[in-house]
Design an enzyme around this catalytic site. Structure first.
Site, PDB file in Angstrom:
ATOM      1  N   PHE A   1       0.818  -1.225   0.000  1.00 29.35           N
ATOM      2  CA  PHE A   1       0.000   0.000   0.000  1.00 29.35           C
ATOM      3  C   PHE A   1       0.845   1.264   0.000  1.00 29.35           C
ATOM      4  CE2 PHE A   1      -1.862  -3.287   2.873  1.00 29.35           C
ATOM      5  CZ  PHE A   1      -2.641  -3.909   1.904  1.00 29.35           C
ATOM      6  N   HIS A   2       1.923   1.266  -0.800  1.00 28.78           N
ATOM      7  CA  HIS A   2       2.845   2.396  -0.856  1.00 28.78           C
ATOM      8  C   HIS A   2       2.903   2.992  -2.264  1.00 28.78           C
ATOM      9  CE1 HIS A   2       5.103   0.474   2.790  1.00 28.78           C
ATOM     10  NE2 HIS A   2       3.936   1.013   3.128  1.00 28.78           N
ATOM     11  N   ALA A   3       1.767   3.147  -2.918  1.00 22.96           N
ATOM     12  CA  ALA A   3       1.728   3.711  -4.270  1.00 22.96           C
ATOM     13  C   ALA A   3       2.341   5.111  -4.273  1.00 22.96           C
ATOM     14  CB  ALA A   3       0.286   3.768  -4.766  1.00 22.96           C
TER      15      ALA A   3
END
Length: 550
Positions: A479-481
């Site tokens: 979840f590190h876009a």
């Protein structure tokens, strides 16, 4: 259509970056600021309770619940990408991990064209932002971001992860955001330790808590929630305002000075493209008039991937509490009465940066959690009743680049997201090397001693080919876009300059994780807030305002 008053600055998005900007741009009192947020209030019990993020993981009331395109590098699986749709953005639904990143991450930003974003410079901003609360209650620093050492409230089982690190001669650090111990031949931050978290007095301390809530007391800030921005308004090559939909009506607001996009790595490029700023051929496909042909908008997407393996334990873990109704009830009562106990601490408890064989810098982040759990088809979390733990590895600096494109010209349609995971040979090799680290950790004397059984698939019997296929079939986003509107030297290779100004359009900036030139080595919430704090100073300087606080 109702026309709203003019403001000096319009900020699109009240997430990690937008909250920082709202605070910094209003504190001198000379500017008027409007923040427009699609989500609603963050004053919800399961947002504020640290362990509650498992329940917001798929809650459409606070979560965009994005899905990505079938990803060839991951066996054409369709990944789930939660993003915050609430005041505070993803800082209101994330796992609260506070990791600055590694020094070379930011030196690499500067080399990529983001001059002035090297480690020495950004370190000063981090120091000014933080109040670090140690496990004994003492603190250092006086910044608005509270970073707490919660090790005394963590599961007793978590100590085994650090003992396992010692078995393998991996450094054990007191602060993963600190420097290497004196006299040790290692890079700063290399080693394992208890994770520090954005938690204050047993409650999540989001960007909204740290920045937006204090700013709302000022007369010069207006916050509009439940409002979807549909396009940036332009005259020629200047941004002049935004159009948004709220309470069943369309409104427009004008910006006397600047429009700032802080909608995140997915929605900031989406909004640029809806406004005619992006790859011209793609825009014309959807019937969107081209304001500026900007080929890099939505390109360069980066994210972290991690693979987890699960083990049954012969000692009590969080499963014995959270996996059983009686344990949940006891923990709930304890939290309500004291704001303490297992619900006051995120489940991610031990982590660290390590080097794979031959690496010059730490290139893998390890996560160790004293629980095993899964997500049911309806998105609800399911914690195993039996005691277990998980070991997880994440390559830190992937080289693969994906993209975000419009699905249609309808602002309510989610964009298309293609991560292009493992599309480079380097990323494939790092995935295998990271998996070898996990094998070593699982085989350490301490982990063997507390393991009752290894769960399928068992990573210990896998060779390199099987390890890569295992990674393809089981790894998922952390979840590190980021990087979809990245900083750089010009429009051929980037979307914004080193002061976050969009190339080719005046009075328009993008200030959020989409502006990262490359993804940092660890969790991205801390560097996003740092970026916004530094960018706010630039905005004020460029608009001849008063000095910023940090």
């Amino acid at each position: 259509m109702t026309k709203a008053p003019e403001f000096d600055f319009i900020i699109v998005g009240a997430g990690s970056a937008g909250c920082v900007l709202a605070d910094r741009l209003t504190e001198c009192g000379r500017f008027t600021v409007q923040v427009i947020e699609a989500g609603g209030s963050d004053q919800k019990f399961f947002i504020k309770m640290p362990m509650g993020y498992g329940l917001t993981f798929s809650d459409a009331r606070v979560n965009w619940k994005y899905q990505v395109e079938p990803d060839p590098g991951l066996g054409n699986r369709i990944g789930y990408w939660p993003r915050g749709k609430v005041i505070g953005g993803s800082s209101s639904i994330n796992a609260m991990a506070y990791m600055r990143g590694l020094p070379h991450d930011f030196d690499d930003w500067a080399k990529a064209g983001a001059t002035g974003w090297d480690w020495k410079t950004v370190q000063e901003t981090y120091d000014a932002l933080e109040t670090v609360v140690e496990a004994d209650g003492t603190s250092r620093g006086s910044g608005p971001v509270v970073v707490s050492d919660l090790k005394n409230a963590m599961s007793p089982f978590s100590r085994h992860f650090l003992d396992a690190a010692r078995d393998l001669n991996w450094p054990v650090l007191g602060d993963l955001n600190g420097s290497a111990p004196a006299g040790q031949n290692q890079h700063p931050n290399e080693g394992m330790g208890y994770m520090r978290a954005t938690v204050r007095n047993g409650r999540r301390w989001s960007a909204a808590d740290a920045f937006l809530r204090p700013a709302t007391k000022r007369h010069n800030l207006s916050v509009v929630s439940g409002a979807r921005v549909e396009r940036i308004l332009t005259q020629g090559k200047l941004a002049t305002g935004v159009r948004y939909h709220v309470n069943g009506e369309m409104r427009e607001t004008s910006a006397r000075r600047e429009v700032i996009l802080s909608a995140g790595a997915i929605d900031s490029p989406k909004l640029l493209m809806l406004s005619g700023i992006g790859p011209a051929a793609d825009l014309r496909t959807h019937g969107i008039a081209v304001t500026l042909d900007q080929p890099q908008v939505g390109r360069g997407l980066q994210d972290h991937l991690a693979v987890s393996h699960y083990y049954w334990a012969n000692e009590a873990t969080l499963n014995s509490i959270l996996g059983r109704r009686t344990g949940q009830l006891r923990a709930g009562v304890q939290y309500l009465l004291t704001r303490g106990g297992p619900l006051s601490v995120p489940v991610n408890q031990v982590s660290g940066y390590l080097r794979t064989s031959g690496a010059s810098f730490p290139d893998v982040q390890v996560y160790c959690n004293p629980a095993t759990y899964a997500t049911l088809p309806d998105g609800a979390p399911r914690v195993d009743r039996d005691n277990g733990f998980l070991l997880c590895v994440q390559p830190c600096r992937p080289t693969s680049r994906g993209w975000i494109k419009l699905r249609s010209a309808d602002p309510t349609d989610a964009p298309r997201i293609q991560p292009n995971s493992l599309s480079t040979l380097e990323d494939q090799q790092t995935a295998v090397a990271a998996s070898h680290l996990l094998q070593r950790l699982a085989q350490s004397p301490t982990m063997r001693q507390v393991t009752r059984a290894r769960r399928d698939p068992d990573i210990l019997g896998m060779d390199d080919d099987v390890l890569l296929e295992n990674f393809r079939q089981r790894a998922g986003t952390v979840f590190h876009a980021s990087c979809t509107c990245r900083m750089g030297v010009g429009p051929d290779v980037s979307v914004t300059d080193n002061r976050l100004r969009v190339h080719g359009i005046g009075r328009l900036r993008v200030i959020d994780a989409s502006a990262f030139p490359n993804v940092t080595s660890g969790n991205t919430n801390a560097p996003t807030m740092m970026l916004a704090a530094r960018a706010a100073r630039m905005v004020i300087e460029d608009n001849a305002g008063c000095p910023a606080a940090a």
